[in-house]
Design an enzyme around this catalytic site. Structure first.
Site, PDB file in Angstrom:
ATOM      1  N   ARG A  15       0.827  -1.203   0.000  1.00 27.29           N
ATOM      2  CA  ARG A  15       0.000   0.000   0.000  1.00 27.29           C
ATOM      3  C   ARG A  15       0.866   1.260   0.000  1.00 27.29           C
ATOM      4  NH1 ARG A  15      -3.544  -1.568   5.218  1.00 27.29           N
ATOM      5  NH2 ARG A  15      -1.514  -2.500   5.740  1.00 27.29           N
ATOM      6  N   LYS A  75       1.881   1.838   7.498  1.00 24.82           N
ATOM      7  CA  LYS A  75       2.263   1.011   8.648  1.00 24.82           C
ATOM      8  C   LYS A  75       3.284   1.741   9.509  1.00 24.82           C
ATOM      9  CE  LYS A  75       1.009  -2.515   9.539  1.00 24.82           C
ATOM     10  NZ  LYS A  75      -0.147  -2.877  10.393  1.00 24.82           N
ATOM     11  N   TYR A  94      -0.752   4.052  10.970  1.00 22.89           N
ATOM     12  CA  TYR A  94      -1.106   3.003  11.937  1.00 22.89           C
ATOM     13  C   TYR A  94       0.126   2.711  12.780  1.00 22.89           C
ATOM     14  CZ  TYR A  94      -5.334   1.862   9.228  1.00 22.89           C
ATOM     15  OH  TYR A  94      -6.544   1.911   8.592  1.00 22.89           O
ATOM     16  N   HIS A  96      -0.243   0.879  16.339  1.00 24.62           N
ATOM     17  CA  HIS A  96      -0.477  -0.319  17.163  1.00 24.62           C
ATOM     18  C   HIS A  96       0.620  -0.483  18.211  1.00 24.62           C
ATOM     19  CE1 HIS A  96      -3.771  -1.492  14.549  1.00 24.62           C
ATOM     20  NE2 HIS A  96      -2.983  -1.374  13.505  1.00 24.62           N
ATOM     21  N   GLU A 118      -5.435   4.222  14.238  1.00 26.53           N
ATOM     22  CA  GLU A 118      -6.345   3.261  14.876  1.00 26.53           C
ATOM     23  C   GLU A 118      -7.026   3.794  16.130  1.00 26.53           C
ATOM     24  OE1 GLU A 118      -2.264   2.351  16.660  1.00 26.53           O
ATOM     25  OE2 GLU A 118      -3.050   2.890  14.686  1.00 26.53           O
ATOM     26  N   ASP A 270      -2.091  -7.672  15.066  1.00 24.79           N
ATOM     27  CA  ASP A 270      -1.314  -6.432  15.172  1.00 24.79           C
ATOM     28  C   ASP A 270      -1.586  -5.690  16.473  1.00 24.79           C
ATOM     29  OD1 ASP A 270      -3.842  -5.593  14.498  1.00 24.79           O
ATOM     30  OD2 ASP A 270      -3.276  -4.620  12.624  1.00 24.79           O
TER      31      ASP A 270
END
Length: 370
Positions: A15, A75, A94, A96, A118, A270
């Site tokens: 992506r 990410k 993101y 996490h 998130e 994740d």
């Protein structure tokens, strides 16, 4: 503001954080956008398209980080990127954090401002930047689960939807949120017999109303989970606690209740995973087997369908990125509670409770840094 879009370097992450249309929108607001060369190729977007939209391309990831005030990614940064991050640089991606202590400490030490997709949260508690990828991951969980139920992949050799005269597979979905709902819909559409579990009765009532007849709703508790996994051919872990570690609903000793060749797909991996034996895998090596149970635990599942995922993600993130670029992160977060909840780390401090709790670190008040 100067905005940088680096190429994703996590294993098989195809992506990109911004489409050419997103570049054009940011340019319209007077911002400068730098995109690393070939960053969008795997998602179907050429460097020429970015240039036509108003971006400038830079050959290396180092140059992108060096020039940008705000980095927009998909990410979380990986270890090789940590040294590139500057003090007070805004990272919008993101993260996490609750699943990675090294990442948490690295962002604190770098002095970065980490705004996590998130945990951006609306007043109705929905997670607008997690929803599109949750929709993709929920649907992919069934697509991948069906594949790994095939005998050459280590599964039982069961066709998910069966055929006339032969019963279909049994699918158990743990969690009735976005991921679980999409997974149940896909499995039901393929003809499987589906059980979806959740701890919320109102949510189960809603799911019971919208789901087709081959989906059964059951209250989630330890006893019911033990009963269900003994019958299931495919188990999808779809439990989310925003910004915090997922609870282990299936423990190591519970695997012995399952039949050999059962497939588990832990979409929550994740965030630490809701199946104890799951550890993150990659698209390159997506599965492993423990106690004859096939585990699929890819932490960036939507990366396998980058064109769909990139468009869906940019649709959701772009309005927030524009606010951050127009106002700066402090003013944008002060004026927008949704963005404010996205702040996880800033000025070397943790400002999100779920992250502090995950690693036993001190929590600072977000209002003190705004």
């Amino acid at each position: 503001m100067i905005i940088g879009v680096p190429k994703e370097i996590k294993n098989n992450e195809n992506r990109v954080a911004l489409t050419p249309a997103g570049v054009a929108e940011l340019k319209k607001h007077g911002h400068k956008v730098y995109v690393q060369a070939s960053a969008g190729e795997s998602s179907g977007f050429s460097d020429d398209e970015y240039v036509k939209a108003g971006a400038e391309t830079l050959p290396t990831i180092e140059e992108v980080y060096a020039i940008a005030e705000m980095i927009i990614k998909v990410k979380e940064p990986i270890a090789s990127e940590y040294p590139l991050i500057k003090k007070d640089q805004l990272l919008f991606t993101y993260f996490h954090f609750a699943s990675s202590e090294p990442l948490t400490h690295a962002m604190i030490e770098r002095g970065a401002v980490c705004l996590a997709y998130e945990t951006v949260e609306k007043t109705d508690r929905s997670l607008p930047l997690l929803v599109p990828m949750s929709e993709v991951a929920g649907r992919m969980a069934i697509q991948e689960g069906a594949k790994y139920l095939e005998k050459p992949s280590g599964g039982k050799g069961i066709l998910l939807g069966g055929v006339p005269g032969v019963p279909p597979a049994k699918v158990l979905v743990l969690g009735g949120g976005i991921v679980g709902t999409q997974a149940a819909k896909m499995a039901a559409g393929l003809g499987a017999r589906v059980v979806i579990m959740d701890v919320s009765l109102p949510r189960l009532r809603y799911l019971s109303d919208i789901m087709p007849p081959n989906v059964t709703t059951i209250m989630s508790n330890h006893y019911n989970i033990c009963e269900a996994i003994a019958e299931a051919d495919l188990v999808v872990g779809a439990v989310l606690i925003p910004g915090a570690k997922a609870p282990h609903l299936i423990t190591r000793d519970m695997l012995k209740l399952m039949r050999a060749g059962t497939v588990v797909v832990d979409v929550a991996v994740d965030q630490g995973g809701c199946i104890e034996t799951c550890t993150p895998t990659t698209h390159e090596n997506p599965t492993f087997i423990i106690d004859d149970i096939v585990h699929y635990c890819v932490a960036n599942m939507p990366g396998a369908v980058p064109y769909t995922s990139t468009l869906a993600l940019t649709n959701a993130t772009l309005p927030y990125a524009v606010q951050l670029a127009n106002k700066g992160w402090k003013k944008a977060c002060s004026e927008n509670e949704e963005l404010k909840k996205g702040l996880n780390v800033a000025n070397g401090k943790i400002v999100y409770k779920g992250v502090a709790d995950a690693w036993g670190l001190e929590l600072s008040e977000v209002d003190d840094i705004l």
